[in-house]
Design a protein around this motif. Sequence first.
Motif, PDB file in Angstrom:
ATOM      1  N   TYR A 189       0.844  -1.201   0.000  1.00  0.00           N
ATOM      2  CA  TYR A 189       0.000   0.000   0.000  1.00  0.00           C
ATOM      3  C   TYR A 189       0.879   1.249   0.000  1.00  0.00           C
ATOM      4  O   TYR A 189       0.675   2.180  -0.784  1.00  0.00           O
ATOM      5  N   HIS A 190       1.861   1.267   0.881  1.00  0.00           N
ATOM      6  CA  HIS A 190       2.762   2.417   0.919  1.00  0.00           C
ATOM      7  C   HIS A 190       3.496   2.583  -0.402  1.00  0.00           C
ATOM      8  O   HIS A 190       3.638   3.700  -0.923  1.00  0.00           O
ATOM      9  N   ALA A 191       3.952   1.485  -0.973  1.00  0.00           N
ATOM     10  CA  ALA A 191       4.653   1.551  -2.257  1.00  0.00           C
ATOM     11  C   ALA A 191       3.731   2.080  -3.357  1.00  0.00           C
ATOM     12  O   ALA A 191       4.164   2.859  -4.225  1.00  0.00           O
ATOM     13  N   GLN A 192       2.471   1.679  -3.336  1.00  0.00           N
ATOM     14  CA  GLN A 192       1.512   2.183  -4.319  1.00  0.00           C
ATOM     15  C   GLN A 192       1.314   3.687  -4.173  1.00  0.00           C
ATOM     16  O   GLN A 192       1.239   4.433  -5.174  1.00  0.00           O
ATOM     17  N   ILE A 193       1.236   4.157  -2.937  1.00  0.00           N
ATOM     18  CA  ILE A 193       1.082   5.589  -2.673  1.00  0.00           C
ATOM     19  C   ILE A 193       2.273   6.368  -3.223  1.00  0.00           C
ATOM     20  O   ILE A 193       2.118   7.420  -3.853  1.00  0.00           O
ATOM     21  N   VAL A 194       3.465   5.854  -2.987  1.00  0.00           N
ATOM     22  CA  VAL A 194       4.667   6.520  -3.492  1.00  0.00           C
ATOM     23  C   VAL A 194       4.634   6.595  -5.015  1.00  0.00           C
ATOM     24  O   VAL A 194       4.933   7.639  -5.615  1.00  0.00           O
ATOM     25  N   HIS A 195       4.246   5.502  -5.648  1.00  0.00           N
ATOM     26  CA  HIS A 195       4.194   5.489  -7.112  1.00  0.00           C
ATOM     27  C   HIS A 195       3.168   6.497  -7.628  1.00  0.00           C
ATOM     28  O   HIS A 195       3.436   7.239  -8.583  1.00  0.00           O
ATOM     29  N   LEU A 196       2.000   6.528  -6.995  1.00  0.00           N
ATOM     30  CA  LEU A 196       0.975   7.493  -7.403  1.00  0.00           C
ATOM     31  C   LEU A 196       1.465   8.919  -7.211  1.00  0.00           C
ATOM     32  O   LEU A 196       1.267   9.782  -8.080  1.00  0.00           O
ATOM     33  N   GLY A 197       2.112   9.171  -6.081  1.00  0.00           N
ATOM     34  CA  GLY A 197       2.597  10.523  -5.801  1.00  0.00           C
ATOM     35  C   GLY A 197       3.685  10.979  -6.751  1.00  0.00           C
ATOM     36  O   GLY A 197       3.752  12.157  -7.109  1.00  0.00           O
ATOM     37  N   LYS A 198       4.527  10.048  -7.172  1.00  0.00           N
ATOM     38  CA  LYS A 198       5.622  10.405  -8.079  1.00  0.00           C
ATOM     39  C   LYS A 198       5.145  10.614  -9.513  1.00  0.00           C
ATOM     40  O   LYS A 198       5.687  11.456 -10.234  1.00  0.00           O
ATOM     41  N   THR A 199       4.146   9.839  -9.929  1.00  0.00           N
ATOM     42  CA  THR A 199       3.791   9.830 -11.343  1.00  0.00           C
ATOM     43  C   THR A 199       2.541  10.628 -11.695  1.00  0.00           C
ATOM     44  O   THR A 199       2.440  11.153 -12.802  1.00  0.00           O
ATOM     45  N   ILE A 200       1.592  10.724 -10.761  1.00  0.00           N
ATOM     46  CA  ILE A 200       0.311  11.352 -11.090  1.00  0.00           C
ATOM     47  C   ILE A 200      -0.095  12.434 -10.089  1.00  0.00           C
ATOM     48  O   ILE A 200      -0.377  13.572 -10.473  1.00  0.00           O
ATOM     49  N   CYS A 201      -0.155  12.084  -8.823  1.00  0.00           N
ATOM     50  CA  CYS A 201      -0.610  13.044  -7.806  1.00  0.00           C
ATOM     51  C   CYS A 201       0.559  13.895  -7.326  1.00  0.00           C
ATOM     52  O   CYS A 201       0.903  13.939  -6.147  1.00  0.00           O
ATOM     53  N   ASP A 208      -6.730  13.722 -14.446  1.00  0.00           N
ATOM     54  CA  ASP A 208      -7.475  12.906 -15.401  1.00  0.00           C
ATOM     55  C   ASP A 208      -6.917  11.495 -15.515  1.00  0.00           C
ATOM     56  O   ASP A 208      -7.580  10.594 -16.025  1.00  0.00           O
ATOM     57  N   ARG A 209      -5.687  11.281 -15.037  1.00  0.00           N
ATOM     58  CA  ARG A 209      -5.067   9.958 -15.094  1.00  0.00           C
ATOM     59  C   ARG A 209      -5.171   9.195 -13.770  1.00  0.00           C
ATOM     60  O   ARG A 209      -4.715   8.057 -13.680  1.00  0.00           O
ATOM     61  N   CYS A 210      -5.735   9.813 -12.756  1.00  0.00           N
ATOM     62  CA  CYS A 210      -5.713   9.223 -11.415  1.00  0.00           C
ATOM     63  C   CYS A 210      -6.654   8.036 -11.319  1.00  0.00           C
ATOM     64  O   CYS A 210      -7.857   8.152 -11.609  1.00  0.00           O
ATOM     65  N   PRO A 211      -6.160   6.872 -10.905  1.00  0.00           N
ATOM     66  CA  PRO A 211      -7.004   5.678 -10.815  1.00  0.00           C
ATOM     67  C   PRO A 211      -7.968   5.699  -9.633  1.00  0.00           C
ATOM     68  O   PRO A 211      -8.822   4.819  -9.520  1.00  0.00           O
ATOM     69  N   ILE A 212      -7.841   6.687  -8.748  1.00  0.00           N
ATOM     70  CA  ILE A 212      -8.746   6.730  -7.581  1.00  0.00           C
ATOM     71  C   ILE A 212      -9.571   8.013  -7.562  1.00  0.00           C
ATOM     72  O   ILE A 212      -9.962   8.483  -6.499  1.00  0.00           O
ATOM     73  N   ARG A 213      -9.847   8.572  -8.739  1.00  0.00           N
ATOM     74  CA  ARG A 213     -10.605   9.822  -8.783  1.00  0.00           C
ATOM     75  C   ARG A 213     -11.952   9.705  -8.099  1.00  0.00           C
ATOM     76  O   ARG A 213     -12.448  10.651  -7.522  1.00  0.00           O
ATOM     77  N   GLU A 214     -12.554   8.563  -8.160  1.00  0.00           N
ATOM     78  CA  GLU A 214     -13.868   8.396  -7.536  1.00  0.00           C
ATOM     79  C   GLU A 214     -13.940   7.052  -6.843  1.00  0.00           C
ATOM     80  O   GLU A 214     -13.675   6.022  -7.442  1.00  0.00           O
ATOM     81  N   ILE A 215     -14.291   7.105  -5.566  1.00  0.00           N
ATOM     82  CA  ILE A 215     -14.529   5.893  -4.797  1.00  0.00           C
ATOM     83  C   ILE A 215     -15.931   6.028  -4.185  1.00  0.00           C
ATOM     84  O   ILE A 215     -16.207   6.993  -3.474  1.00  0.00           O
ATOM     85  N   GLY A 224      -8.902  18.145  -8.271  1.00  0.00           N
ATOM     86  CA  GLY A 224      -9.662  17.895  -9.480  1.00  0.00           C
ATOM     87  C   GLY A 224     -10.947  18.710  -9.527  1.00  0.00           C
ATOM     88  O   GLY A 224     -11.363  19.166 -10.594  1.00  0.00           O
ATOM     89  N   ARG A 225     -11.597  18.901  -8.378  1.00  0.00           N
ATOM     90  CA  ARG A 225     -12.817  19.704  -8.349  1.00  0.00           C
ATOM     91  C   ARG A 225     -12.538  21.148  -8.715  1.00  0.00           C
ATOM     92  O   ARG A 225     -13.332  21.820  -9.323  1.00  0.00           O
TER      93      ARG A 225
END
Length: 226
Positions: A189-201, A208-215, A224-225
């Motif tokens: 989970y932590h590794a996923q967060i780091v990857h998201l933060g480095k590449t998208i967030c 527009d590329r974020c895989p968690i825009r809507e839960i 985004g809003r």
Amino acid sequence: MAVTLTGDLLQIYDALFTSFGHQHWWPAKTPFETMVGAILTQNVSWTNAAQAVRNLEDAGMFDPHLLTAADTADIARLIVPSRYYNQKAERIREFAGVYVREFGADPAAMAAVETGELRERLLALRGFGEETADTILLYACEKPVFVVDAYTRRIFSRYGLLPEGASYDRTQRLFADNLEEDAELFNDYHAQIVHLGKTICKKSPLCDRCPIREIHGALWCAVGRG
């Protein structure tokens, strides 16, 4: 509230895993390499820290007994890519000494210590903050402790699950209070967060590329809003 939040956190992880795949962290050959890597990566990218790791390996210095006995200047010369190399050389030498004297340079002996007690021992070392200590606990000792970094605060405050500027402890409790203690889950989970933060967030996010825009149709990124 807790049940809903638990579901949200798990859905976020599932969305990240589906998008990015397993991250296979921490990239190290041995638990001791992970421990030293946690020090080397303070305030610098993993790319730089990894180069410092390779330098220590190439010099035949990646041994806790050798590092304990080494001159800090000799260590510093090898870890220049990690920045703040003089301070980090002192921290590595001091940690290696503790690892040898108190745990017999045995990762299993270190991991056998109760989590809270071991965390306090690590935090007592000079230059060891919560992120460094928890990285060692999770990735080297395989203890279910959630590691928090700037990416975690940024992403989860943007999604309204944390207040802006949340403390380390407040951020860590978001995960610890709502997820089962699972070192394997916390690891990836932590590794996923780091990857998201480095590449998208990023600071300027690619929403527009974020895989968690809507839960659940309820959690929308504040950026985004806007």
